[in-house]
Design an enzyme around this catalytic site. Structure first.
Site, PDB file in Angstrom:
ATOM      1  N   SER A 184      -0.090  -2.430   6.945  1.00 15.60           N
ATOM      2  CA  SER A 184       1.011  -1.582   7.301  1.00 15.60           C
ATOM      3  C   SER A 184       0.697  -1.329   8.858  1.00 15.60           C
ATOM      4  O   SER A 184      -0.214  -1.445   9.382  1.00 15.60           O
ATOM      5  CB  SER A 184       1.201  -0.334   6.709  1.00 15.60           C
ATOM      6  OG  SER A 184      -0.074   0.445   6.742  1.00 15.60           O
TER       7      SER A 184
ATOM      8  N   MET B  35      -4.171   2.997  -3.726  1.00 13.22           N
ATOM      9  CA  MET B  35      -4.753   4.001  -2.907  1.00 13.22           C
ATOM     10  C   MET B  35      -4.515   3.671  -1.555  1.00 13.22           C
ATOM     11  O   MET B  35      -4.521   2.547  -1.000  1.00 13.22           O
ATOM     12  CB  MET B  35      -6.123   4.457  -2.754  1.00 13.22           C
ATOM     13  CG  MET B  35      -7.073   3.242  -2.800  1.00 13.22           C
ATOM     14  SD  MET B  35      -8.781   3.563  -2.470  1.00 13.22           S
ATOM     15  CE  MET B  35      -8.995   3.575  -0.381  1.00 13.22           C
ATOM     16  N   ALA B  36      -4.024   4.478  -0.461  1.00 15.19           N
ATOM     17  CA  ALA B  36      -4.163   4.167   0.945  1.00 15.19           C
ATOM     18  C   ALA B  36      -5.564   4.447   1.345  1.00 15.19           C
ATOM     19  O   ALA B  36      -6.250   5.123   0.777  1.00 15.19           O
ATOM     20  CB  ALA B  36      -3.109   5.253   1.546  1.00 15.19           C
TER      21      ALA B  36
ATOM     22  N   HIS C 293       8.252  -4.742   4.176  1.00 10.81           N
ATOM     23  CA  HIS C 293       7.749  -3.748   3.422  1.00 10.81           C
ATOM     24  C   HIS C 293       7.988  -3.905   1.834  1.00 10.81           C
ATOM     25  O   HIS C 293       9.069  -4.210   1.505  1.00 10.81           O
ATOM     26  CB  HIS C 293       8.154  -2.313   3.749  1.00 10.81           C
ATOM     27  CG  HIS C 293       7.521  -1.343   3.209  1.00 10.81           C
ATOM     28  ND1 HIS C 293       7.816  -0.333   2.006  1.00 10.81           N
ATOM     29  CD2 HIS C 293       6.362  -0.650   3.356  1.00 10.81           C
ATOM     30  CE1 HIS C 293       7.129   0.708   1.815  1.00 10.81           C
ATOM     31  NE2 HIS C 293       6.070   0.234   2.617  1.00 10.81           N
TER      32      HIS C 293
ATOM     33  N   GLY D 268      -4.059   6.106 -12.784  1.00  5.72           N
ATOM     34  CA  GLY D 268      -2.924   5.753 -13.577  1.00  5.72           C
ATOM     35  C   GLY D 268      -2.220   6.566 -14.658  1.00  5.72           C
ATOM     36  O   GLY D 268      -1.177   6.299 -14.686  1.00  5.72           O
ATOM     37  N   GLN D 269      -3.248   7.156 -15.146  1.00 13.15           N
ATOM     38  CA  GLN D 269      -2.732   8.132 -16.515  1.00 13.15           C
ATOM     39  C   GLN D 269      -1.747   9.126 -16.093  1.00 13.15           C
ATOM     40  O   GLN D 269      -0.760   9.257 -16.923  1.00 13.15           O
ATOM     41  CB  GLN D 269      -4.079   8.618 -17.141  1.00 13.15           C
ATOM     42  CG  GLN D 269      -3.824   9.148 -18.430  1.00 13.15           C
ATOM     43  CD  GLN D 269      -5.042   9.648 -18.979  1.00 13.15           C
ATOM     44  OE1 GLN D 269      -6.170   9.900 -18.545  1.00 13.15           O
ATOM     45  NE2 GLN D 269      -4.955  10.147 -20.355  1.00 13.15           N
TER      46      GLN D 269
END
Length: 349
Positions: free
Chosen positions: A140, A175-176, A116, A306-307
């Site tokens: 994953s 993101m997932a 991982h 991201g901000q």
């Protein structure tokens, strides 16, 4: 309690050293883990150290791998990780991808047989900081049903991208591909609260609001998220010759074995397309225009991806990072691990 970034990093590094990592690997891992905590992504920060320590101690992470890069074409290459530390392998792979992209304009580098690697946005930001566009994705273990299915087949299979800008704005999207992470379900479960009906399904594949009945998570936006999960599995699994789909190894089932995971980095040099300066100037314009959009009711501002994480990082660098007392106590203790993860199911239960 609140703890400074440097102290948290040192505590995590020392624990990983005591578990058996060499100095360079423990340094890389602790740096990426504190990066996650400082931005508020605590599911990939200090809370993971005990799990990593147990897997390292039990032999499931190779502490002395021969990590090799093979360039397979002008713009492509493969990293053999020998089930070493995922953080080190992913960072090494991105360094190689950056070098290839600077030389040839684009690069695709696959990493196979690794553990991982934490928050994959970290690696895309490595490319962004070199004036390049970085994309990363990884497998994953199965915990999400395919659209219309009742049993898990894919993992949360995350995707991330970062892009450079003229004024250094921290654009990063990570993101997932599931509606919600398991950690959010666990939080509701611990508080005795129900969950929204679109988060997860029970053993028969029916939507459930009872966190105790969750058998699997569900993909974002139904068939669209399902397709994204498949895309990630194709590019970071099948393409790299590692186990895929339901064959991806469990995070917890046997901590004495390597996980054989795959990850893919894509790096693009804007200079070879619209030109680096034009791209960065337009990127900054785009981000500013997003911030200037009038917010909808209930929102204070439109943020670009991201901000908010960067704002949290700036605040935590000044005020410290909030970490649960029990995690700090563990990191300060002489205990390497408490034998809590080996043999557990996909939800660490």
């Amino acid at each position: 309690m609140k703890i400074s970034r440097d102290e948290l990093k040192d505590l995590m590094k020392n624990k990983l050293l005591s578990a058996g990592l060499k100095e360079s690997d423990a340094e890389i891992a602790s740096q990426i883990l504190v990066y996650s905590d400082s931005r508020g992504w605590h599911s990939h920060g200090a809370v993971r150290v005990e799990y990593y320590s147990e897997r390292i101690f039990k032999g499931g992470i190779n502490t002395n791998p021969n990590i090799e890069f093979t360039q397979t074409g002008p713009c492509s290459g493969m990293v053999e990780g020998e089930n070493g530390l995922g953080f080190t392998i992913a960072k090494f792979g991105m360094e190689k991808a950056i070098d290839l992209a600077k030389e040839n304009g684009v690069a695709i580098v696959g990493m196979k047989h690794m553990s991982h690697s934490g928050s994959i946005g970290y690696y895309t930001e490595m490319a962004r900081d070199q004036g390049l566009i970085g994309i990363s994705m990884c497998q994953s273990d199965p915990m999400a049903v395919p659209y219309g299915g009742s049993q898990p087949y894919y993992g949360t299979n995350p995707i991330a991208i970062s892009a450079p800008s003229k004024y250094g704005e921290s654009m990063m999207f990570d993101m997932a591909t599931t509606v919600q992470a398991w950690g959010k379900v666990l939080d509701k479960k611990s508080k005795g609260q129900s969950i929204p009906s679109d988060w997860a399904v029970d053993e028969e594949g029916r939507p459930t609001t009872d966190p105790h009945q969750v058998n699997a998570l569900v993909p974002i936006a139904g068939p669209k998220g399902y397709g994204l999960m498949m895309m990630v599995d194709i590019l970071s699994g099948l393409l790299l010759g590692v186990p895929f789909g339901a064959g991806v190894s469990s995070m917890y089932q046997d901590l004495s074995k390597g996980r054989d995971l795959g990850q893919l980095h894509i790096v693009i040099d804007p200079e070879r397309f619209v030109g680096a300066e034009k791209f960065k100037e337009d990127m900054s314009t785009s981000l500013r225009e997003l911030n200037e959009i009038a917010p909808a009711p209930g929102f204070d501002q439109v943020y670009y991806p991201g901000q908010r994480g960067k704002l949290r990082e700036e605040k935590s660098n000044k005020e410290g990072i909030e970490i649960p007392d029990e995690i700090i106590e563990y990191l300060k203790s002489d205990k390497i691990h408490f034998d809590r993860y080996d043999g557990k199911n996909r939800f660490a239960e």
